[in-house]
Design an enzyme around this catalytic site. Sequence first.
Site, PDB file in Angstrom:
ATOM      1  N   LYS A 154       0.948  -1.009  -0.014  1.00 28.25           N
ATOM      2  CA  LYS A 154      -0.030   0.181   0.128  1.00 28.25           C
ATOM      3  C   LYS A 154       0.922   1.181  -0.019  1.00 28.25           C
ATOM      4  O   LYS A 154       2.220   1.155   0.269  1.00 28.25           O
ATOM      5  CB  LYS A 154      -1.010  -0.065   1.426  1.00 28.25           C
ATOM      6  N   TYR A 202      16.543  30.112   7.921  1.00 27.33           N
ATOM      7  CA  TYR A 202      15.180  30.649   8.258  1.00 27.33           C
ATOM      8  C   TYR A 202      15.140  30.729   9.875  1.00 27.33           C
ATOM      9  O   TYR A 202      15.370  29.760  10.472  1.00 27.33           O
ATOM     10  CB  TYR A 202      14.035  30.275   7.884  1.00 27.33           C
TER      11      TYR A 202
HETATM   12  C1  LIG Z   1      -0.194  -1.984   6.554  1.00 23.25           C
HETATM   13  C2  LIG Z   1      -0.737  -3.213   7.026  1.00 23.25           C
HETATM   14  C3  LIG Z   1       0.102  -4.259   7.299  1.00 23.25           C
HETATM   15  C4  LIG Z   1       1.658  -4.293   7.557  1.00 23.25           C
HETATM   16  O1  LIG Z   1       1.989  -3.657   8.663  1.00 23.25           O
HETATM   17  P1  LIG Z   1       3.507  -3.461   8.939  1.00 23.25           P
HETATM   18  O2  LIG Z   1       3.393  -3.082  10.226  1.00 23.25           O
HETATM   19  O3  LIG Z   1       4.183  -2.391   8.070  1.00 23.25           O
HETATM   20  O4  LIG Z   1       4.155  -4.550   8.629  1.00 23.25           O
HETATM   21  C5  LIG Z   1      -0.594  -5.535   7.790  1.00 23.25           C
HETATM   22  N1  LIG Z   1      -2.095  -5.506   7.811  1.00 23.25           N
HETATM   23  C6  LIG Z   1      -2.782  -4.597   7.473  1.00 23.25           C
HETATM   24  C7  LIG Z   1      -4.282  -4.769   7.412  1.00 23.25           C
HETATM   25  C8  LIG Z   1      -2.325  -3.320   7.243  1.00 23.25           C
HETATM   26  O5  LIG Z   1      -3.221  -2.238   6.956  1.00 23.25           O
END
Ligand SMILES: *Cc1c(COP(=O)(O)O)cnc(C)c1O
Length: 359
Positions: free
Chosen positions: A35, A254
């Site tokens: 994702k 800045y």
């Molecule tokens: C993002 C996500 C993961 C992966 O999590 P990590 O901590 O990055 O391994 C697994 N399951 C779901 C439902 C997620 O949304």
Amino acid sequence: MSRSALATIHLGALRHNLARIRVLAPRSRVMAVVKADGYGHGLERVARALSGADAYGVAAIADGQRLRAAGIAHRIVVLSGIDEAGDLLEVRRLELDIVVHHAHQLDLIAADRDARPLRVWLKLDTGMHRLGFDPAHTDALLARLRSQPNVHADIVLMSHFARSDEPAMPATREQLARFASATSAPLAHSIANSAAIVHCPDARQDWVRAGGALYGLSVERNRCGADDGFRPAMSLSSKLIAINRVGRGERVGYGGLYECPEDMDIGVVAIGYGDGYPRSAASGTPVLLNGRVAPIVGRVSMDLMMIDLRAHPEARVNDRVLLWGPDLPVERIAAAAGTISYELTCGITRRVLFLEDED
Ligand SMILES: *Cc1c(COP(=O)(O)O)cnc(C)c1O
């Protein structure tokens, strides 16, 4: 000036990290969570490098469209599932698995007149209180899903941890216990994310869902992915575009946040928050110049940052500067910026040039 900021994605590190997960969870199938554009590493690139995974996990149907367009034939699980009736058409067309976490989604499936079976991952809320059904209703939910001809019999039961990155806390064990007692039906189970894969052997069930670890990232306090045998999959670099002598007592950048304690050389690096480097990284946050640390001085700005060159008499304009990568963990920069590594890799902006190597 052409843009100098580069994000180099290490395909060998991605493959190494998947192999490492297979060692930790040898009896589990592995969903590679890709994702947010593969945690900022590039969705299609990451999916190709991780073709050894058993499935991909995406947040939204649009990511599934991109993966199918790239010729990816693996199972793809839409972790947020469907929102409206039209989504089912797309899910079928693309042959995506869907997570079902809400009664609204059950109604959409019930109203669907297409007989082709949907592959469903039924999500329970075992304590995170974000998405999922009350585990007390699991058997009733399964009965309802199984009574529908348009749902594939092979349902996966899933849940998600809230605190797996804090292995000393009891919350993860409590969630595991609730998950185990949700139903006695013989179903595939899936609960472990990266931190649970590392720390919690009981959580390595039929499917593990690895995100951060695949990119060599950790979200645990005072740890980095390398501490658990993973290799960082991104190096962020840019170059030195100016070296200026600044006098004692003069203020840099800045807000004049940094005052030079002596006459000194200040290096200007062509990267800033417009590239995704966090503005919240204070003076003292390290960069690597020719393999050695140089501290940031003053406020990170949109296109530029300044660094203290007192320990770098050899520095020259056009030298490359590493902001994070295998020799400078992004977790260290995240800690300095008050965030986690995931937010930094996800936050690289479009103007940064992405390259790949086989490392
Ligand atoms: C993002 C996500 C993961 C992966 O999590 P990590 O901590 O990055 O391994 C697994 N399951 C779901 C439902 C997620 O949304």
